[in-house]
Write a protein that holds these residues in place. Structure first.
Motif, PDB file in Angstrom:
ATOM      1  N   VAL A  26      16.710  13.156  25.314  1.00 36.27           N
ATOM      2  CA  VAL A  26      15.737  12.726  24.312  1.00 36.27           C
ATOM      3  C   VAL A  26      16.241  13.033  22.900  1.00 36.27           C
ATOM      4  N   LYS A  27      16.807  14.218  22.725  1.00 41.58           N
ATOM      5  CA  LYS A  27      17.339  14.576  21.404  1.00 41.58           C
ATOM      6  C   LYS A  27      18.506  13.689  21.001  1.00 41.58           C
ATOM      7  N   SER A  28      19.278  13.227  21.976  1.00 40.49           N
ATOM      8  CA  SER A  28      20.403  12.353  21.648  1.00 40.49           C
ATOM      9  C   SER A  28      19.930  10.998  21.135  1.00 40.49           C
ATOM     10  N   ILE A  29      18.740  10.590  21.565  1.00 42.94           N
ATOM     11  CA  ILE A  29      18.156   9.327  21.113  1.00 42.94           C
ATOM     12  C   ILE A  29      17.417   9.508  19.792  1.00 42.94           C
ATOM     13  N   ASP A  30      16.690  10.626  19.683  1.00 44.44           N
ATOM     14  CA  ASP A  30      15.832  10.856  18.509  1.00 44.44           C
ATOM     15  C   ASP A  30      15.871  12.337  18.135  1.00 44.44           C
ATOM     16  N   PRO A  31      16.835  12.720  17.307  1.00 41.52           N
ATOM     17  CA  PRO A  31      16.969  14.133  16.935  1.00 41.52           C
ATOM     18  C   PRO A  31      15.949  14.618  15.918  1.00 41.52           C
ATOM     19  N   LYS A  32      15.133  13.713  15.362  1.00 43.50           N
ATOM     20  CA  LYS A  32      14.244  14.085  14.262  1.00 43.50           C
ATOM     21  C   LYS A  32      12.841  14.468  14.700  1.00 43.50           C
ATOM     22  N   HIS A  33      12.531  14.295  15.968  1.00 41.66           N
ATOM     23  CA  HIS A  33      11.198  14.638  16.443  1.00 41.66           C
ATOM     24  C   HIS A  33      11.238  15.873  17.340  1.00 41.66           C
ATOM     25  N   LEU A  34      10.114  16.615  17.308  1.00 39.37           N
ATOM     26  CA  LEU A  34      10.025  17.831  18.108  1.00 39.37           C
ATOM     27  C   LEU A  34       9.825  17.492  19.581  1.00 39.37           C
ATOM     28  N   VAL A  35      10.438  18.293  20.428  1.00 36.55           N
ATOM     29  CA  VAL A  35      10.350  18.098  21.875  1.00 36.55           C
ATOM     30  C   VAL A  35       9.679  19.304  22.512  1.00 36.55           C
ATOM     31  N   GLU A  36       8.748  19.034  23.403  1.00 37.12           N
ATOM     32  CA  GLU A  36       8.144  20.094  24.216  1.00 37.12           C
ATOM     33  C   GLU A  36       8.050  19.622  25.653  1.00 37.12           C
ATOM     34  N   ILE A  37       7.747  20.559  26.572  1.00 38.40           N
ATOM     35  CA  ILE A  37       7.811  20.247  27.992  1.00 38.40           C
ATOM     36  C   ILE A  37       6.460  19.819  28.545  1.00 38.40           C
ATOM     37  N   GLY A  38       5.377  20.376  28.035  1.00 42.92           N
ATOM     38  CA  GLY A  38       4.052  20.072  28.552  1.00 42.92           C
ATOM     39  C   GLY A  38       3.617  21.005  29.660  1.00 42.92           C
ATOM     40  N   LEU A  39       4.201  22.196  29.707  1.00 46.05           N
ATOM     41  CA  LEU A  39       3.915  23.151  30.782  1.00 46.05           C
ATOM     42  C   LEU A  39       2.481  23.681  30.719  1.00 46.05           C
TER      43      LEU A  39
END
Length: 230
Positions: A26-39
């Motif tokens: 996901v970061k390789s496609i869009d490095p500008k947005h925050l990523v979380e897992i949803g745990l």
């Protein structure tokens, strides 16, 4: 993902591999947005000393691992859910409240100590379909969550916010799964939410995240964020 589990692999390795692959992708496609897992936030095999905070013994067997999962490269902030009425007992009980407080404090502590990232309590609530439900208990539960967040905010801690499941506008409550709050029909709950929003907005407007209460605004902010039970 929303509430990922992998009960076929209680070790957590399978889900860990998936998170590692997907976060980087996901970061390789869009490095500008925050990523979380949803745990949901269950503690797994990497931290057996934290099993005491899980709501039940089954939680440690569902293939998730709060600390280990969030140490993956590409994950920007931690997520936790709070559903005491699903995890502990469906019937309304005062035992839910101390669990919620300890559950939140444990995850805030781990986000600071091990993860060095903010933690969002991304879903929390109580169902009106639960035996013994009343709006007074729901307000107390919401206050418990908000007070714990504010206590972290006052110290510049990792408690970064909370999201009610769920707020409904007028006319859409036919989709209610039991957890819906229609603000116009719940004035006392609406007041609690408004007050929390006001306090956090004041904090954000007056003090930077990095000051950690070392600036001269400390005493002013302590008064603003002092939490009175409603």
């Amino acid at each position: 993902m929303n509430e990922p589990r992998c009960t076929s692999d209680p070790s957590g390795d399978k889900l860990q591999d998936w998170i590692q692959e997907m976060a980087v992708y996901v970061k390789s496609i869009d490095p500008k947005h925050l990523v979380e897992i949803g745990l949901e936030g269950f503690y797994g095999p990497s931290t057996p000393q934290r099993f005491q905070f899980n709501p039940n013994t089954y939680a440690q067997l569902v293939g998730t691992d709060f600390v280990r999962n969030h140490q993956v490269l590409g994950v920007d902030f931690a997520s936790v859910h709070i559903y005491a009425d699903s995890w502990i007992s469906q019937a309304i009980s005062d035992n839910h409240l101390p669990f919620i407080k300890s559950w939140m404090e444990a995850h805030i502590e781990d986000a600071e100590k091990y993860l060095e990232m903010p933690v969002i309590f991304a879903e929390f609530g109580v169902s009106a379909k639960d035996p013994g439900f009343n709006s007074s208990f729901r307000n107390t539960l919401i206050n418990t969550v908000y007070k714990t967040i504010l206590n972290s905010t006052k110290k510049g801690g990792s408690g970064a916010g909370s999201l009610l499941w769920q707020l409904f506008p007028d006319g859409t409550d036919y989709m209610d799964d039991g957890y819906a709050i229609v603000l116009s029909k719940s004035p006392s709950t609406s007041s609690i939410i408004s007050l929390q929003s006001t306090r956090l907005a004041l904090f954000n407007s007056m003090c930077s995240w990095r000051c950690h209460w070392s600036c001269n605004k400390k005493h002013v902010m302590e008064k603003i964020l002092y939490y009175d039970e409603l």
